[in-house]
Design an enzyme around this catalytic site. Structure first.
Site, PDB file in Angstrom:
ATOM      1  CD  GLU A 212      -2.837  -1.214   2.328  1.00 60.45           C
ATOM      2  OE1 GLU A 212      -2.693  -0.369   3.255  1.00 60.45           O
ATOM      3  OE2 GLU A 212      -3.780  -2.130   2.201  1.00 60.45           O
ATOM      4  CD  GLU A 296      -8.910  -1.441   9.724  1.00 66.76           C
ATOM      5  OE1 GLU A 296      -8.996  -2.212   8.632  1.00 66.76           O
ATOM      6  OE2 GLU A 296      -8.730  -0.027   9.413  1.00 66.76           O
ATOM      7  CG  ASP A 321     -11.468  -4.502   7.547  1.00 64.11           C
ATOM      8  OD1 ASP A 321     -12.321  -4.815   6.805  1.00 64.11           O
ATOM      9  OD2 ASP A 321     -10.289  -4.338   7.303  1.00 64.11           O
ATOM     10  CE  LYS A 346     -10.866  -3.257   3.785  1.00 58.87           C
ATOM     11  NZ  LYS A 346      -9.999  -4.129   4.546  1.00 58.87           N
TER      12      LYS A 346
END
Length: 434
Positions: A212, A296, A321, A346
């Site tokens: 990322e 998270e 998540d 998402k």
């Protein structure tokens, strides 16, 4: 009124070099044909409750990760059913595709097949109304637009990097910026200061980046990662203005008797395994010592008890998540158990635009925060940038200010910020108040 004329679907590669689905949706209005493209992301650390990403399983081709089955389903099942349908009714088309699938997890057609068409339909619907995509999303969701705080993932660990770092993402959030452009600049400047700190301490080899765009230095402990961020923020001159976030992705290091903070060392002696209670204590220590405002996935996706205890004991944002996977039923359970206080949204976890909007609104009704998110396997598609502005959730994470598939989203936010001009509203310190 624009109606669907045909669909093309193809196999492209995402940023991890794995196949994914891309579609071109063709519409017709008053004899004029237009096309709208969408591509689907995929994750590396995936929750077991996510909608099914349909892969071919043919090991002789892309090591089994091809998506020709999903493409066939688009062309042979979805396309005939949606031809002639109006693109202005997003909910109806999404429901039609979900009904065609007929499974609770989109396992028949594949969430990657359904989502690709759903995203393209949304773009077509916006064009039919002669609206920017973010404005159209705002109208169909009934939400107020605003520019989000970017959560830049600048140190990568876990399943996103080849170092020994157990926790997956260490992020910076420029909540003290006056607008999105300033936040973008702050993020970039902290990122480059971090690069200098890492190369000075560990050498040039340590500034390679992960999936990322964040750095993946050879650090051994999570606290070491937090120290690096704190120092980089100080060197950039943004102490107090830029805060820290973490994505622990704890399901990745959950073992039978607890959580293995040394899980990336094969056949380790188990000395780094701690209980959920001890892991909660570790997070509370981090929060006291560092300017952390968001954590998270601090625990495994089924460890509801540890989630609830941590959320009740801290005043920062606790994001679900893998725990929630953007699924309405999981979100409902999370609300009932008070397991967290924010949703990571998402679109490919649930598989359609309509369901994504519903998940965000359900979270809003529970006074939760909502952070829109990319996946580690991304494309150049910028849909989530428009989504976060249209929904007005106030926060987005889509990687570091590095790698083109990440910057595509951030740069789209710069353009939206410019279009909105003085009408924009940067979330800043109110990022949790959706």
């Amino acid at each position: 009124m624009s109606v669907i004329k045909s669909i093309k679907a193809r196999e492209i590669l995402n940023s991890r070099g794995n196949p994914t689905v891309e579609v071109d949706l063709y519409t017709e209005k008053d004899g004029v044909v237009s096309s709208f493209r969408a591509a689907v992301p995929s994750g590396a650390s995936t929750g077991i409750y996510e909608a099914v990403e349909l892969r071919d399983g043919d090991k002789s081709r892309y090591l089994g990760k091809g998506v020709l089955k999903a493409i066939k389903n688009i062309l042979e099942v979805i396309q005939p059913a949606v031809i002639g349908k109006s693109v202005s009714d997003q909910a109806a088309i999404d429901k039609l595709m979900i009904d065609l699938d007929g499974t609770p997890n989109k396992g028949k057609l594949g969430a990657n097949a359904i989502l690709a068409v759903s995203l393209a339909v949304c773009r077509a619907g916006a064009a039919d109304r002669n609206l920017p995509l973010y404005k159209y999303i705002s109208e169909i969701a009934g939400t107020k637009m605003r520019l989000p705080v970017p959560a830049f993932n600048v140190i990568n660990g876990g399943s996103h990097a080849g170092n020994k770092l157990a926790m997956q993402e260490f992020m910076i959030l420029p909540v003290g910026a006056k607008d999105f452009n300033e936040a973008y600049r702050m993020g970039s400047e902290v990122y480059h200061n971090l690069k200098n700190v890492i190369s000075g301490r560990y050498g040039q080899d340590a500034i390679n980046v992960g999936d990322e765009g964040g750095f993946a230095p050879p650090i051994q402990s999570n606290k070491e990662g937090l120290e690096l961020l704190k120092l980089a923020i100080e060197k950039a001159g943004y102490t107090g203005l830029v805060k820290i976030g973490m994505d622990c992705a704890a399901s990745e290091f959950k073992v039978e008797n607890g959580y293995d903070l040394d899980f990336k060392t094969k056949n380790n002696d188990g000395s780094a395994v701690i209980s959920g209670e001890k892991l909660g204590d570790l997070y509370r220590e981090f929060i006291k010592e560092y300017p952390i405002i968001s954590i998270e996935d601090p625990f495994d996706q089924d460890d509801w008890e540890s989630y609830t205890k941590l959320t009740a004991s801290v005043d920062i944002q606790i994001v679900g998540d893998d725990l929630l996977v953007t699924n309405p039923e999981r979100i409902k359970t999370g609300i009932e158990k008070k397991a967290c206080n924010a949703l990571l949204l998402k679109v490919n976890q649930i598989g359609s635009v309509t369901e994504s909007i519903r998940a965000a609104l359900d979270s809003k009704n529970a006074s939760w925060g909502v952070m829109v998110s990319h996946r580690s396997g991304e494309t150049e598609d910028t849909f989530i940038a428009d989504l976060v502005v249209g929904l007005g959730t106030g926060q987005i994470k889509t990687g570091a200010p590095c790698r083109s598939e990440r910057l595509a989203k951030y740069n789209q936010l710069v353009r939206i910020n410019e279009e909105l001009g003085e009408n924009h509203n940067y979330a800043g310190l109110t990022f949790r108040k959706f």
